[in-house]
Design a protein around this motif. Structure first.
Motif, short mmCIF file in Angstrom:
data_model
loop_
_atom_site.label_atom_id
_atom_site.label_comp_id
_atom_site.label_asym_id
_atom_site.label_seq_id
_atom_site.Cartn_x
_atom_site.Cartn_y
_atom_site.Cartn_z
N TRP A 1 38.81 45.66 40.61
CA TRP A 1 38.85 46.45 41.84
C TRP A 1 39.72 45.71 42.87
O TRP A 1 39.37 45.59 44.03
CB TRP A 1 37.44 46.68 42.39
N TRP A 2 40.86 45.22 42.38
CA TRP A 2 41.77 44.48 43.25
C TRP A 2 42.20 45.36 44.42
O TRP A 2 42.42 46.57 44.25
CB TRP A 2 42.99 44.05 42.44
N PRO B 1 42.71 48.65 40.33
CA PRO B 1 41.71 49.65 39.96
C PRO B 1 42.33 50.99 39.55
O PRO B 1 41.61 51.91 39.14
CB PRO B 1 40.90 49.82 41.25
N LEU B 2 43.67 51.11 39.63
CA LEU B 2 44.30 52.40 39.36
C LEU B 2 44.24 52.77 37.88
O LEU B 2 43.95 53.92 37.53
CB LEU B 2 45.76 52.37 39.83
N GLU C 1 41.03 53.77 31.57
CA GLU C 1 40.22 53.88 32.77
C GLU C 1 41.12 54.15 33.97
O GLU C 1 42.23 53.61 34.06
CB GLU C 1 39.43 52.59 33.02
N PHE C 2 40.64 54.97 34.89
CA PHE C 2 41.32 55.26 36.13
C PHE C 2 40.36 55.06 37.29
O PHE C 2 39.15 55.30 37.15
CB PHE C 2 41.86 56.69 36.14
N LEU C 3 40.89 54.60 38.41
CA LEU C 3 40.09 54.40 39.63
C LEU C 3 38.89 53.50 39.36
O LEU C 3 37.75 53.82 39.71
CB LEU C 3 39.65 55.75 40.20
N GLY C 4 39.17 52.38 38.75
CA GLY C 4 38.13 51.38 38.52
C GLY C 4 37.05 51.83 37.56
O GLY C 4 35.93 51.30 37.60
N GLY C 5 37.35 52.78 36.69
CA GLY C 5 36.36 53.23 35.71
C GLY C 5 35.61 54.48 36.11
O GLY C 5 34.74 54.95 35.36
#
Length: 485
Positions: A24-25, A435-436, A449-453
């Protein structure tokens, strides 16, 4: 083969290539290294960090402001603030404690001997042993009576430098004031000096030391009670002589012309022209060919060193225990490379550490572990200071490469904003763009995964069907998929 070349600080992009990552950078990045069990988390890019080892010891901090280390039972073992400005260490096992403020104000307690020391350089010095014989409190320059310190058996002063007394090996030197007027007393010792005008001190029948208009005239004799006394004397700049058993050195029109002739304990002869710049010498297992600052080459007892346009380029080779060392330097630190090779296993891969300041540092232990960091402005100056390297080096780590073994690698760009890890042993690949987007591939399974899962796609074999999931990741991915096809 693990050779004695230390690696880079690992806290910025730590862990092995096998680390399973949650990204989640720049808020936080966490991962677990299955090879060691270490859990590592970073916050706000390179600023915040936390590491929990498999033995439950922890280290956390906020770069470069502070860090703390805790033992498995939660006890605080070390902490620092704006290191090296202030740091503190304690040992829960021995109860030893120490802290320091920029190495000028220092406190130390040795629990085993129950000795406490406190200094505030250069004004206050104290030691408490519980015994008045070797305890003291001293204030510079007012008064002090300090035993076993400053290279002396005892150092006493009052309004220093007006009055000082140095005691060492039965000889007392009283100075009033230092360093101009000195009186020497002791069993068999006597002397008086008015520096730099003239002075004389001697140990009756053993040694004698005189000077006048220092350093223009001096004469030192030692070993007068032996069959081969030594003599050092000079009337500078006309003549200087240094003579002892098996050794003689003479200089004329110092420092222009001179020679050294040694027969004991080894043979060596050298000629000097404008010492120390031009020197030609040769003897047993030693050779000097110096035309400084243009070129200099020397070999002494296995240590070989070459200078070109001092201090531009330096190269040295030597053997230490079972290792052969080679060091190459450009202006001391601009380029600094160390290489170590095994003397007992000549076919083994060498270990190396290279700095190109301030661009990058690289490390290879010769047994499969490798690291690279760019930028790297502090590693070359603090190769053995773990706290400086933990708190400062990661701040500059725009790119990081870490290989724990061949095929087990991890890349990190912009403090874990972009990461890629590959494990040949587990046949696993892992990529994260903050997180993208995230990508994980391992035998029989592919995950996107997208948006941190929050949005996840999973495909497993042999069905080779995709499953989509929306929402926070549950404890188990057995939750019903949103759709499948």
């Amino acid at each position: 083969m693990l050779l004695a070349v230390g690696g880079l600080a690992l806290t910025a992009s730590p862990g092995g290539a096998q680390a399973d990552e949650r990204n989640w950078w720049p808020l936080w990045v966490s991962r677990t290294d299955p090879s060691t069990g270490d859990e590592r988390t970073s916050f706000l890019g390179p600023l915040g960090f936390e590491q929990t080892a498999a033995d439950a010891t922890t280290i956390h901090g906020l770069r470069p402001f502070f860090d703390e280390a805790h033992s498995a039972d939660g006890s605080l073992t070390a902490t620092s603030a704006f290191y090296p400005l202030w740091h503190r260490e304690s040992d829960a096992t021995t109860a030893d404690q120490r802290w320091s403020f920029f190495n000028l104000i220092n406190f130390e307690h040795d629990a085993s001997s129950d000795v406490t020391r406190f200094d505030a350089w250069p004004f206050y010095f104290s030691r408490d042993t519980g015994s008045p014989e070797d305890s003291y409190q001293a204030v510079m320059p007012l008064y002090g009576d300090v035993p076993q310190r400053f290279g002396q058996d005892r150092f006493l002063w009052a309004l220093f430098p007006l009055f000082g007394r140095f005691e060492k090996q039965g000889v007392t030197t009283t100075t009033t004031p230092w360093p101009f007027i000195k009186t020497v007393t002791g069993e068999g010792h006597r002397g008086f000096e008015v520096w730099p005008l003239a002075g004389h001190r001697e140990e009756t029948g053993v040694s004698s030391d005189s000077f006048a208009l220092w350093p223009l005239y001096y004469r030192k004799q030692a070993g007068l009670d032996t069959d081969a006394p030594s003599l050092q004397t000079g009337l500078l700049p006309l003549y200087a002589l240094d003579r002892s058993d098996g050794y003689i050195s003479e200089t004329y029109l110092w420092p222009f012309f001179g020679y050294v002739d040694r027969t004991l304990p080894y043979q060596y002869h050298a000629t000097h022209y404008l010492w120390p710049f031009w020197v030609q010498g040769q003897g047993e297992d030693r050779r000097v060919n110096r035309w400084a600052p243009f070129y200099s080459h020397s070999r002494m007892r296995g240590y070989e060193k070459t200078w070109l346009l001092w201090p531009l380029w330096r190269q040295a080779n030597w053997n230490d225990h079972q290792l052969h060392h080679e060091r190459r330097q450009l202006l001391y630190f601009i380029y600094h490379a160390d290489t170590q090779r095994s003397l007992t296993q000549p076919d083994a891969a060498p270990a190396s550490k290279v700095h190109l300041w301030p661009l990058f540092s690289s490390w290879d232990n010769g047994a499969g572990r490798k690291q690279v960091q760019a930028l790297s402005p502090v590693e070359v100056f603090f190769p053995h200071n773990e706290r400086v390297r933990r708190l400062w080096s990661p701040l500059f780590a725009l790119y990081r490469f870490n290989q724990t073994a061949p095929g087990e690698v991890r890349h990190a760009l912009l403090w874990d904003a972009v990461t890629y890890a590959r494990s040949e042993e587990r046949d696993r690949r892992e990529f994260h763009l903050g997180p993208l987007f995230g990508y994980t591939s391992e035998p029989g399974e592919l995950n996107l995964e997208f948006l941190g899962g929050l949005i996840r796609f999973n495909r497993s074999t042999p069905e080779r069907t995709w499953q989509a999931h929306v929402g926070p990741r549950p404890t188990s991915e057995a939750a019903a998929p949103l759709s499948s096809r």
